[in-house]
Design a protein around this motif. Structure first.
Motif, PDB file in Angstrom:
ATOM      1  N   ILE A   1       8.417   1.731  -6.116  1.00 48.19           N
ATOM      2  CA  ILE A   1       9.085   2.629  -5.167  1.00 48.19           C
ATOM      3  C   ILE A   1       9.983   3.635  -5.885  1.00 48.19           C
ATOM      4  O   ILE A   1       9.890   4.854  -5.650  1.00 48.19           O
ATOM      5  CB  ILE A   1       9.900   1.818  -4.134  1.00 48.19           C
ATOM      6  N   ALA A   2      10.855   3.145  -6.745  1.00 49.42           N
ATOM      7  CA  ALA A   2      11.815   4.047  -7.395  1.00 49.42           C
ATOM      8  C   ALA A   2      11.108   5.113  -8.216  1.00 49.42           C
ATOM      9  O   ALA A   2      11.496   6.290  -8.198  1.00 49.42           O
ATOM     10  CB  ALA A   2      12.775   3.243  -8.277  1.00 49.42           C
ATOM     11  N   GLY A   3      10.054   4.730  -8.915  1.00 48.88           N
ATOM     12  CA  GLY A   3       9.324   5.695  -9.721  1.00 48.88           C
ATOM     13  C   GLY A   3       8.644   6.762  -8.882  1.00 48.88           C
ATOM     14  O   GLY A   3       8.654   7.950  -9.238  1.00 48.88           O
ATOM     15  N   PHE A   4       8.058   6.357  -7.766  1.00 49.13           N
ATOM     16  CA  PHE A   4       7.400   7.334  -6.898  1.00 49.13           C
ATOM     17  C   PHE A   4       8.420   8.234  -6.204  1.00 49.13           C
ATOM     18  O   PHE A   4       8.160   9.416  -5.971  1.00 49.13           O
ATOM     19  CB  PHE A   4       6.531   6.620  -5.864  1.00 49.13           C
ATOM     20  N   GLU A   5       9.584   7.666  -5.868  1.00 52.13           N
ATOM     21  CA  GLU A   5      10.622   8.490  -5.250  1.00 52.13           C
ATOM     22  C   GLU A   5      11.111   9.580  -6.201  1.00 52.13           C
ATOM     23  O   GLU A   5      11.530  10.658  -5.770  1.00 52.13           O
ATOM     24  CB  GLU A   5      11.803   7.609  -4.816  1.00 52.13           C
ATOM     25  N   GLY A   6      11.026   9.322  -7.488  1.00 55.00           N
ATOM     26  CA  GLY A   6      11.477  10.301  -8.468  1.00 55.00           C
ATOM     27  C   GLY A   6      10.419  11.300  -8.883  1.00 55.00           C
ATOM     28  O   GLY A   6      10.676  12.170  -9.722  1.00 55.00           O
ATOM     29  N   GLN A   7       9.211  11.179  -8.301  1.00 58.06           N
ATOM     30  CA  GLN A   7       8.114  12.079  -8.662  1.00 58.06           C
ATOM     31  C   GLN A   7       8.195  13.365  -7.844  1.00 58.06           C
ATOM     32  O   GLN A   7       8.071  13.347  -6.615  1.00 58.06           O
ATOM     33  CB  GLN A   7       6.764  11.396  -8.413  1.00 58.06           C
ATOM     34  N   ASP A   8       8.388  14.483  -8.503  1.00 57.20           N
ATOM     35  CA  ASP A   8       8.482  15.772  -7.812  1.00 57.20           C
ATOM     36  C   ASP A   8       7.198  16.073  -7.047  1.00 57.20           C
ATOM     37  O   ASP A   8       6.090  15.950  -7.578  1.00 57.20           O
ATOM     38  CB  ASP A   8       8.743  16.901  -8.824  1.00 57.20           C
ATOM     39  N   GLY A   9       7.363  16.474  -5.790  1.00 57.76           N
ATOM     40  CA  GLY A   9       6.236  16.910  -4.982  1.00 57.76           C
ATOM     41  C   GLY A   9       5.401  15.816  -4.362  1.00 57.76           C
ATOM     42  O   GLY A   9       4.413  16.110  -3.676  1.00 57.76           O
ATOM     43  N   LEU A  10       5.766  14.545  -4.581  1.00 59.78           N
ATOM     44  CA  LEU A  10       4.985  13.439  -4.026  1.00 59.78           C
ATOM     45  C   LEU A  10       5.586  13.005  -2.698  1.00 59.78           C
ATOM     46  O   LEU A  10       6.675  12.430  -2.654  1.00 59.78           O
ATOM     47  CB  LEU A  10       4.948  12.260  -5.002  1.00 59.78           C
ATOM     48  N   ASN A  11       4.884  13.264  -1.621  1.00 65.06           N
ATOM     49  CA  ASN A  11       5.303  12.864  -0.285  1.00 65.06           C
ATOM     50  C   ASN A  11       4.524  11.598   0.076  1.00 65.06           C
ATOM     51  O   ASN A  11       3.375  11.673   0.504  1.00 65.06           O
ATOM     52  CB  ASN A  11       5.031  13.989   0.720  1.00 65.06           C
ATOM     53  N   PHE A  12       5.143  10.455  -0.113  1.00 65.61           N
ATOM     54  CA  PHE A  12       4.427   9.195   0.074  1.00 65.61           C
ATOM     55  C   PHE A  12       5.144   8.301   1.076  1.00 65.61           C
ATOM     56  O   PHE A  12       6.326   8.488   1.378  1.00 65.61           O
ATOM     57  CB  PHE A  12       4.271   8.464  -1.252  1.00 65.61           C
ATOM     58  N   ALA A  13       4.400   7.337   1.584  1.00 69.56           N
ATOM     59  CA  ALA A  13       4.949   6.306   2.458  1.00 69.56           C
ATOM     60  C   ALA A  13       4.375   4.962   2.022  1.00 69.56           C
ATOM     61  O   ALA A  13       3.447   4.897   1.213  1.00 69.56           O
ATOM     62  CB  ALA A  13       4.626   6.591   3.922  1.00 69.56           C
ATOM     63  N   THR A  14       4.940   3.898   2.559  1.00 66.93           N
ATOM     64  CA  THR A  14       4.575   2.534   2.171  1.00 66.93           C
ATOM     65  C   THR A  14       4.147   1.752   3.399  1.00 66.93           C
ATOM     66  O   THR A  14       4.698   1.938   4.491  1.00 66.93           O
ATOM     67  CB  THR A  14       5.764   1.837   1.495  1.00 66.93           C
ATOM     68  N   ALA A  15       3.173   0.868   3.225  1.00 66.38           N
ATOM     69  CA  ALA A  15       2.647   0.073   4.337  1.00 66.38           C
ATOM     70  C   ALA A  15       2.131  -1.257   3.796  1.00 66.38           C
ATOM     71  O   ALA A  15       1.969  -1.424   2.580  1.00 66.38           O
ATOM     72  CB  ALA A  15       1.519   0.832   5.037  1.00 66.38           C
ATOM     73  N   PRO A  16       1.859  -2.223   4.675  1.00 66.47           N
ATOM     74  CA  PRO A  16       1.210  -3.453   4.224  1.00 66.47           C
ATOM     75  C   PRO A  16      -0.152  -3.170   3.601  1.00 66.47           C
ATOM     76  O   PRO A  16      -0.836  -2.210   3.974  1.00 66.47           O
ATOM     77  CB  PRO A  16       1.064  -4.263   5.525  1.00 66.47           C
TER      78      PRO A  16
ATOM     79  N   LEU B   1       0.860  -1.190   0.000  1.00 68.61           N
ATOM     80  CA  LEU B   1       0.000   0.000   0.000  1.00 68.61           C
ATOM     81  C   LEU B   1       0.889   1.230   0.000  1.00 68.61           C
ATOM     82  O   LEU B   1       1.745   1.385   0.872  1.00 68.61           O
ATOM     83  CB  LEU B   1      -0.900   0.021   1.237  1.00 68.61           C
ATOM     84  N   PHE B   2       0.687   2.080  -0.983  1.00 68.15           N
ATOM     85  CA  PHE B   2       1.349   3.382  -1.011  1.00 68.15           C
ATOM     86  C   PHE B   2       0.310   4.421  -0.598  1.00 68.15           C
ATOM     87  O   PHE B   2      -0.841   4.345  -1.044  1.00 68.15           O
ATOM     88  CB  PHE B   2       1.879   3.690  -2.413  1.00 68.15           C
ATOM     89  N   TYR B   3       0.717   5.371   0.238  1.00 68.89           N
ATOM     90  CA  TYR B   3      -0.246   6.397   0.635  1.00 68.89           C
ATOM     91  C   TYR B   3       0.403   7.769   0.648  1.00 68.89           C
ATOM     92  O   TYR B   3       1.601   7.914   0.908  1.00 68.89           O
ATOM     93  CB  TYR B   3      -0.887   6.080   1.988  1.00 68.89           C
ATOM     94  N   ASN B   4      -0.419   8.778   0.334  1.00 66.67           N
ATOM     95  CA  ASN B   4       0.029  10.159   0.256  1.00 66.67           C
ATOM     96  C   ASN B   4      -0.021  10.762   1.657  1.00 66.67           C
ATOM     97  O   ASN B   4      -1.108  10.959   2.215  1.00 66.67           O
ATOM     98  CB  ASN B   4      -0.857  10.941  -0.713  1.00 66.67           C
ATOM     99  N   VAL B   5       1.135  11.019   2.219  1.00 71.32           N
ATOM    100  CA  VAL B   5       1.225  11.517   3.594  1.00 71.32           C
ATOM    101  C   VAL B   5       0.512  12.853   3.747  1.00 71.32           C
ATOM    102  O   VAL B   5      -0.224  13.081   4.716  1.00 71.32           O
ATOM    103  CB  VAL B   5       2.701  11.642   4.024  1.00 71.32           C
ATOM    104  N   ASP B   6       0.687  13.768   2.801  1.00 73.88           N
ATOM    105  CA  ASP B   6       0.099  15.104   2.896  1.00 73.88           C
ATOM    106  C   ASP B   6      -1.424  15.050   2.820  1.00 73.88           C
ATOM    107  O   ASP B   6      -2.118  15.750   3.569  1.00 73.88           O
ATOM    108  CB  ASP B   6       0.642  16.002   1.788  1.00 73.88           C
ATOM    109  N   VAL B   7      -1.950  14.225   1.917  1.00 76.30           N
ATOM    110  CA  VAL B   7      -3.402  14.109   1.789  1.00 76.30           C
ATOM    111  C   VAL B   7      -4.003  13.523   3.061  1.00 76.30           C
ATOM    112  O   VAL B   7      -5.048  13.989   3.551  1.00 76.30           O
ATOM    113  CB  VAL B   7      -3.771  13.252   0.560  1.00 76.30           C
ATOM    114  N   LEU B   8      -3.355  12.498   3.635  1.00 78.38           N
ATOM    115  CA  LEU B   8      -3.881  11.914   4.864  1.00 78.38           C
ATOM    116  C   LEU B   8      -3.852  12.915   6.012  1.00 78.38           C
ATOM    117  O   LEU B   8      -4.810  12.992   6.796  1.00 78.38           O
ATOM    118  CB  LEU B   8      -3.088  10.654   5.238  1.00 78.38           C
TER     119      LEU B   8
END
Length: 432
Positions: free
Chosen positions: A288-303, A167-174
């Motif tokens: 993961i690598a693709g999302f890490e390279g996305q400008d402005g995307l503050n995301f985290a990963t979870a089960p 599960l990838f989730y947007n930290v800022d949106v949450l």
């Protein structure tokens, strides 16, 4: 030993029906026009140059090249590894062609759910004795992925990694919606998604209509206590009450709870998450690598949130295999196993590419635990595809079935019943 002509015929049937996943050469090299060849590292002439085939055409190709470069430099003058990289869509056709023509590479990477099929038709070299000579022990590997590399009592694969859904989730949106932790269950996913849509401009989640929707279904199926196929791979088991409930919950996110937009186009769910327009996204750890390279995307990963009563998530694995040679050369095999051992011992570098290590020695290391995304994804109950040559045949029709259910074209029971009929016919044909 079966004749090469018979092998070609049988494998063609297998691949046409069952390749589920998901080349490298210059013009005229066996890998085809889409393949690329490279000898990583600053190396000179070597006594043995090994040909290594893989499908790592994305950013992960750079990471495996770094490991190979280190190996080549460490073994300069003795062993050099030359990679031939091609898209996975071409890989298996090219693989069977070169093996049956007597031009097999020395080493290859193969997805876990393909190993049994290629072992059945004698296109892989048994590895039991070779693995023992380099000290690879089952106790150091995740049990399920190590066991899945066997077919009919013989080992044919050595795990490189595990790549589960996460599960990838947007930290800022949450945070805007008032949450600091991701959902752990289906009900929490629905509740939090509704709140996100009430308090922000984002969707709760965008459910994929196409790939990897059937991997999400696989996870939900096992979470509800269901099974994918029988142990021999010939009988679909997903057209069950557990399967219907598992798929219905996916459909309900779109049409009942309305926390996902309908009719998401191919990769549309990825785009929405990249743009910050959805709070949650279920996909493979390879993102993961693709999302890490996305400008402005503050995301985290979870089960992945638990859709049913049981913790379960689909997981695949890349495995090292030694293609079957017409004339085996013990020195080349020894060199190949030395390379495999080196990569296994240095798989932390590979984990950084967006993978979970297959060995406990790396998985339990402090260095791996510092890789937050990978570590969080590793804290799940992995369920690997069954070890059967016919798994892909029996399971394959779930792809279109799940898609049609997600599009509202068929209800889950109808979709899964039709898929099961097709899957059983495919598997029986392949077995004959």
């Amino acid at each position: 030993m079966k004749s090469f002509k018979l092998v070609i015929l049988l494998i063609a049937l297998l691949v046409a029906a069952g390749c589920s996943e998901p080349q490298q050469s210059e013009s005229g090299v066996a890998g085809g026009e889409d393949a690329s060849v490279e000898t990583p590292g600053n190396v000179g002439d070597a006594e043995i140059t090994l040909e290594f085939w893989n499908g790592f055409t994305g950013p992960d190709g750079d990471d495996i090249a770094k490991i190979i470069a280190d190996f080549n430099e460490e073994n300069e003058g003795e062993i050099a590894v030359r990679t031939q990289t091609m898209p996975w869509a071409n890989f298996y056709d090219q693989y069977r062609t070169v093996v049956t023509s007597g031009e097999a590479p020395d080493i290859a990477i193969m997805h876990l759910d393909q190993i049994a099929g290629y072992a059945r038709y004698e296109l892989l070299t048994p590895l039991d004795e070779l693995a023992a000579t380099i000290g690879l022990e089952s106790e150091d590997f995740i049990t399920e992925v190590w066991d899945a590399g066997e077919y009919e009592g013989q080992r044919f694969g050595i795990p490189l990694d595990v790549h589960p859904l996460a599960l990838f989730y947007n930290v800022d949106v949450l945070e805007e919606a008032g949450y600091t932790e991701p959902p752990k269950t289906y009900d929490e996913l629905v509740e939090m998604s509704l709140t996100v849509q009430e308090k922000t401009d984002a969707h709760g989640i965008a459910m994929p209509v196409f790939w990897p929707s059937n991997m999400i279904f696989y996870s939900s199926l096992h979470s509800h206590g269901g099974e994918s196929v029988s142990e021999d791979g010939l009988t679909p088991l997903y057209n069950s009450p557990e399967g219907e409930e598992a798929l219905q919950k996916m459909v309900d996110l779109v049409y009942k709870h309305e926390v996902s937009p309908p009719d998401v186009q191919a990769d549309g769910e990825v785009t929405l998450f990249r743009q910050g327009n959805s709070a949650f996204h279920i996909n493979g750890i390879w993102m993961i690598a693709g999302f890490e390279g996305q400008d402005g995307l503050n995301f985290a990963t979870a089960p992945v949130p638990q859709f049913g009563e049981h913790a379960a998530v689909w997981a695949g694995s890349h495995n090292f295999v030694l293609p079957k040679q017409q004339d085996e050369d013990p020195k080349r095999q020894e060199a190949a196993m030395k390379f495999i051992q080196y990569v296994s011992e240095n798989s932390l570098q590979w984990a950084k590419a967006g993978q979970v290590p297959a060995t406990y020695s790396v998985l339990d290391s402090d260095e791996f635990k510092e890789l937050d995304h990978q570590y969080n994804a590793s804290q799940q109950n992995f369920v690997f595809p069954p070890t059967s040559p016919f798994y892909g045949d029996a399971w394959g029709p779930t792809g279109p079935a799940v898609d049609e259910a997600m599009l509202g074209q068929l209800d889950p029971a109808e979709a899964l019943e039709r898929a099961a009929r097709e899957g059983e016919a495919n598997a029986r044909d392949a077995a004959q």
